[in-house]
Design a protein around this motif. Sequence first.
Motif, PDB file in Angstrom:
ATOM      1  N   GLU A  53       0.748  -1.247   0.100  1.00  0.00           N
ATOM      2  CA  GLU A  53       0.046  -0.021   0.187  1.00  0.00           C
ATOM      3  C   GLU A  53       0.742   1.264   0.103  1.00  0.00           C
ATOM      4  O   GLU A  53       1.701   1.292   1.153  1.00  0.00           O
ATOM      5  CB  GLU A  53      -0.851  -0.005   1.250  1.00  0.00           C
ATOM      6  CG  GLU A  53      -2.067   1.031   1.334  1.00  0.00           C
ATOM      7  CD  GLU A  53      -2.842   0.899   2.629  1.00  0.00           C
ATOM      8  OE1 GLU A  53      -3.428   1.966   2.814  1.00  0.00           O
ATOM      9  OE2 GLU A  53      -2.715  -0.200   3.145  1.00  0.00           O
ATOM     10  N   HIS A 109      10.099  -1.242   4.639  1.00  0.00           N
ATOM     11  CA  HIS A 109      10.969  -1.569   5.677  1.00  0.00           C
ATOM     12  C   HIS A 109      11.550  -3.022   5.529  1.00  0.00           C
ATOM     13  O   HIS A 109      11.057  -3.621   4.547  1.00  0.00           O
ATOM     14  CB  HIS A 109      10.297  -1.352   7.207  1.00  0.00           C
ATOM     15  CG  HIS A 109       8.917  -2.075   7.251  1.00  0.00           C
ATOM     16  ND1 HIS A 109       8.871  -3.450   7.130  1.00  0.00           N
ATOM     17  CD2 HIS A 109       7.618  -1.748   7.556  1.00  0.00           C
ATOM     18  CE1 HIS A 109       7.403  -3.631   7.264  1.00  0.00           C
ATOM     19  NE2 HIS A 109       6.899  -2.482   7.717  1.00  0.00           N
ATOM     20  N   THR A 166       0.668 -12.080   4.980  1.00  0.00           N
ATOM     21  CA  THR A 166       0.940 -12.406   6.321  1.00  0.00           C
ATOM     22  C   THR A 166      -0.094 -12.988   7.280  1.00  0.00           C
ATOM     23  O   THR A 166      -1.322 -12.901   6.824  1.00  0.00           O
ATOM     24  CB  THR A 166       1.718 -11.065   6.900  1.00  0.00           C
ATOM     25  OG1 THR A 166       0.982 -10.031   6.669  1.00  0.00           O
ATOM     26  CG2 THR A 166       3.294 -11.047   6.402  1.00  0.00           C
ATOM     27  N   ARG A 221       4.905 -12.573   9.996  1.00  0.00           N
ATOM     28  CA  ARG A 221       5.731 -11.338   9.803  1.00  0.00           C
ATOM     29  C   ARG A 221       6.856 -11.282  10.458  1.00  0.00           C
ATOM     30  O   ARG A 221       7.291 -12.225  11.314  1.00  0.00           O
ATOM     31  CB  ARG A 221       4.832 -10.029  10.196  1.00  0.00           C
ATOM     32  CG  ARG A 221       3.524  -9.969   9.980  1.00  0.00           C
ATOM     33  CD  ARG A 221       2.780  -8.912  10.875  1.00  0.00           C
ATOM     34  NE  ARG A 221       3.241  -7.567  10.437  1.00  0.00           N
ATOM     35  CZ  ARG A 221       2.580  -6.723   9.515  1.00  0.00           C
ATOM     36  NH1 ARG A 221       1.599  -7.402   8.735  1.00  0.00           N
ATOM     37  NH2 ARG A 221       3.114  -5.528   9.218  1.00  0.00           N
ATOM     38  N   LEU A 222       7.796 -10.436  10.089  1.00  0.00           N
ATOM     39  CA  LEU A 222       8.917 -10.326  10.394  1.00  0.00           C
ATOM     40  C   LEU A 222       9.078  -9.211  11.560  1.00  0.00           C
ATOM     41  O   LEU A 222       8.373  -8.262  11.277  1.00  0.00           O
ATOM     42  CB  LEU A 222       9.991  -9.909   9.605  1.00  0.00           C
ATOM     43  CG  LEU A 222      11.436  -9.256   9.997  1.00  0.00           C
ATOM     44  CD1 LEU A 222      12.145 -10.490  10.815  1.00  0.00           C
ATOM     45  CD2 LEU A 222      12.372  -8.843   8.957  1.00  0.00           C
ATOM     46  N   LYS A 266       4.139   0.750   9.709  1.00  0.00           N
ATOM     47  CA  LYS A 266       4.299   2.263   8.664  1.00  0.00           C
ATOM     48  C   LYS A 266       3.858   3.142   9.735  1.00  0.00           C
ATOM     49  O   LYS A 266       4.031   4.493   9.640  1.00  0.00           O
ATOM     50  CB  LYS A 266       3.650   1.946   7.430  1.00  0.00           C
ATOM     51  CG  LYS A 266       4.603   1.381   6.861  1.00  0.00           C
ATOM     52  CD  LYS A 266       3.847   1.172   5.095  1.00  0.00           C
ATOM     53  CE  LYS A 266       2.995   0.136   4.966  1.00  0.00           C
ATOM     54  NZ  LYS A 266       2.468   0.121   3.690  1.00  0.00           N
TER      55      LYS A 266
HETATM   56  P1  ATP Z   1       2.564  -2.169   8.234  1.00  0.00           P
HETATM   57  O1  ATP Z   1       1.694  -3.085   9.055  1.00  0.00           O
HETATM   58  O2  ATP Z   1       4.004  -2.122   8.402  1.00  0.00           O
HETATM   59  O3  ATP Z   1       1.833  -0.872   7.745  1.00  0.00           O
HETATM   60  P2  ATP Z   1       1.259  -3.494   6.041  1.00  0.00           P
HETATM   61  O4  ATP Z   1       0.941  -5.043   5.998  1.00  0.00           O
HETATM   62  O5  ATP Z   1       0.199  -2.684   6.063  1.00  0.00           O
HETATM   63  O6  ATP Z   1       2.658  -3.411   6.814  1.00  0.00           O
HETATM   64  P3  ATP Z   1       1.573  -3.425   2.990  1.00  0.00           P
HETATM   65  O7  ATP Z   1       2.189  -2.250   2.230  1.00  0.00           O
HETATM   66  O8  ATP Z   1       0.042  -3.704   2.991  1.00  0.00           O
HETATM   67  O9  ATP Z   1       2.059  -3.006   4.391  1.00  0.00           O
HETATM   68  O10 ATP Z   1       2.643  -4.800   2.877  1.00  0.00           O
HETATM   69  C1  ATP Z   1       3.014  -5.186   1.441  1.00  0.00           C
HETATM   70  C2  ATP Z   1       3.271  -6.501   1.745  1.00  0.00           C
HETATM   71  O11 ATP Z   1       4.378  -6.640   2.506  1.00  0.00           O
HETATM   72  C3  ATP Z   1       2.073  -7.370   2.412  1.00  0.00           C
HETATM   73  O12 ATP Z   1       1.924  -8.566   1.493  1.00  0.00           O
HETATM   74  C4  ATP Z   1       2.561  -7.624   3.716  1.00  0.00           C
HETATM   75  O13 ATP Z   1       1.981  -8.850   4.166  1.00  0.00           O
HETATM   76  C5  ATP Z   1       4.122  -7.679   3.562  1.00  0.00           C
HETATM   77  N1  ATP Z   1       4.598  -7.345   4.823  1.00  0.00           N
HETATM   78  C6  ATP Z   1       4.352  -6.071   5.411  1.00  0.00           C
HETATM   79  N2  ATP Z   1       4.934  -6.219   6.704  1.00  0.00           N
HETATM   80  C7  ATP Z   1       5.490  -7.327   6.935  1.00  0.00           C
HETATM   81  C8  ATP Z   1       6.380  -7.780   7.778  1.00  0.00           C
HETATM   82  N3  ATP Z   1       6.856  -7.236   8.953  1.00  0.00           N
HETATM   83  N4  ATP Z   1       7.089  -8.929   7.529  1.00  0.00           N
HETATM   84  C9  ATP Z   1       6.673  -9.500   6.442  1.00  0.00           C
HETATM   85  N5  ATP Z   1       5.869  -9.125   5.481  1.00  0.00           N
HETATM   86  C10 ATP Z   1       5.419  -8.042   5.626  1.00  0.00           C
END
Ligand code: ATP
Length: 562
Positions: free
Chosen positions: A39, A45, A236, A266-267, A276
Amino acid sequence: MSSPAPEAVAESLDFIREIAHQDVQSGRHPAIVTRFPPEPNGYLHIGHAKSICLNFGLAGEIPGSRCHLRFDDTNPAREDIEYVDSIQEDVKWLGFDWGSHLFHASDYFDQIHGFALELIRKGLAYVCDQTVEEMRASRGTLTEPGTDSPFRTRSVEQNLELFARMRAGEFPDGARTLRAKIDMASPNMNLRDPVIYRIKKVPHDRTGDKWCIYPTYDMAHGYSDALEGITHSICTLEFEAHRPLYDWLIDHVSAPCHPRQIEFSRLNLTYTVMSKRRLLELVEKGLVDGWDDPRMPTISGLRRRGFTPAGIRHFCHRIGVTKYNSVTDMGILEEAVREDLNKSAPRFLGVLRPLKFTITNWPAGKVEMLKALNNPADPEAGHREIPISREVVIDQDDFMEVPAPKYFRLAPGRTARLRHGYNVTVEEVIKDAEGNVIELRGPYDPESRESKPKKGVAVIHWLSAPHAVPAEVRLYDRLLTVPDTSTVPEGTDWTTTLNPDSLEILSGSLVESASVGQKGTFQFERLGYFRLDSKHSQPGKPVLNRTVTLKDTWAAIQAKPG
Ligand code: ATP
Ligand code: MG
């Protein structure tokens, strides 16, 4: 085609790779298609790097396969072009290539809208006038079923008409929603008639003001996957409970295919945050120097600090892919980067906190060039010449007036070897009026260069004072003082756990002149890996970031009692 990272080819397959390879071997799919769907509401990160390495890495391992980069831009209010650009830069920098497969969920708004109409016509979606509060109140709980919305029984015609009027902009934001008609008593809350379209009179970066209704994440995501012919939709763990909805939505329309959703954990990393929202908070409150602050766990921060793509890929490979939630030690990331840098980084000499050493038997004005290996770990890297003169500088740490037990470096009367050079001995210690040591004096041994340093003689780093270049050096420590912010008590501002000592600026450092011309990360022998700061360096005024120390000093400090 995605470019395969060599590290990504696992000797033993994780469970997702196992499924994908199996699906190709069995002929279920001729090749696989994955996607990375960020998104665009923040910078990527290190957690995203795990997902990128998995999705692009997997596609790179199986011939004929590919990985798409798709911006999940269904929420026009939160997105920004700065993020779109940075995400592409970061994925490329990590070593991956989506080729011509760059997409946006907004590319599919017409088709997704078509699927919504299809659901309405099948009696599987309805326009609901409940407010957010009413919806929440009738949703039930994990142990109690929800209650049907009074609008659930609207006819197909009524729904088609109201949905058309929603789209035409006749109602204000939030006045009505489109909901999937599934089961208000389902034990899975996600299936209790979820909202699939909402009114949002906000123009979109890409579709302008064409739409004032937007699909929700669940509505858009699976259909985008299906429309792109994704075979394995890897996400995730928090989406595990959404999978029945993902499947339901695809099953009930004429979608071109049905991708398989697979979840992994998730990591999380110790002493940092990975959301984020929280990273944005640090940026907006000015608590860090932007998204690419070298202390941030963002890809751009790690890049600015000197981490390498190969090191990060190596880390992602090493931690593997599982379904268990855990917190990974930051030291593992640093170790992976160290291993890469140890092989690739050229070596230089630098002195962080200089202390003058006058070599009393060295003729004034004489300069000798000493041969120094560029990388002792790589004989191919050749050698360079470094000057030595009567006045050198050493690091303050390498001298103790009253040496502590087990301290073997310089002290009054003691000898040490100047790296790549000669033995010097401290004969005289000069102090200022306050008693601070400001200069050491003593002779060198002209014969010593030919011999290996004797046992018990420490080798120290140094520079010829008139030849060294001044630099500002920035040393970093953990971003947070606690390993895991989930332990911060409710009601406490998590930013109070920021480490006040996470940045130390040394303004008087001296470095080998060739080091500041390096584009990549290099090593200052005995001190760690460093990289020129891309933001604050100016011509003639280099600023160097320490990427990591040479050893995991952090683990050693933690292990010490007290
Ligand atoms: P955040 O919680 O940091 O805002 P998000 O999941 O909303 O992250 P997206 O932009 O939707 O962020 O993530 C894009 C892809 O990266 C998704 O498929 C998500 O599952 C994966 N992703 C995001 N954070 C992690 C993480 N900590 N470990 C592994 N994969 C991740
Ligand atoms: Mg998200």
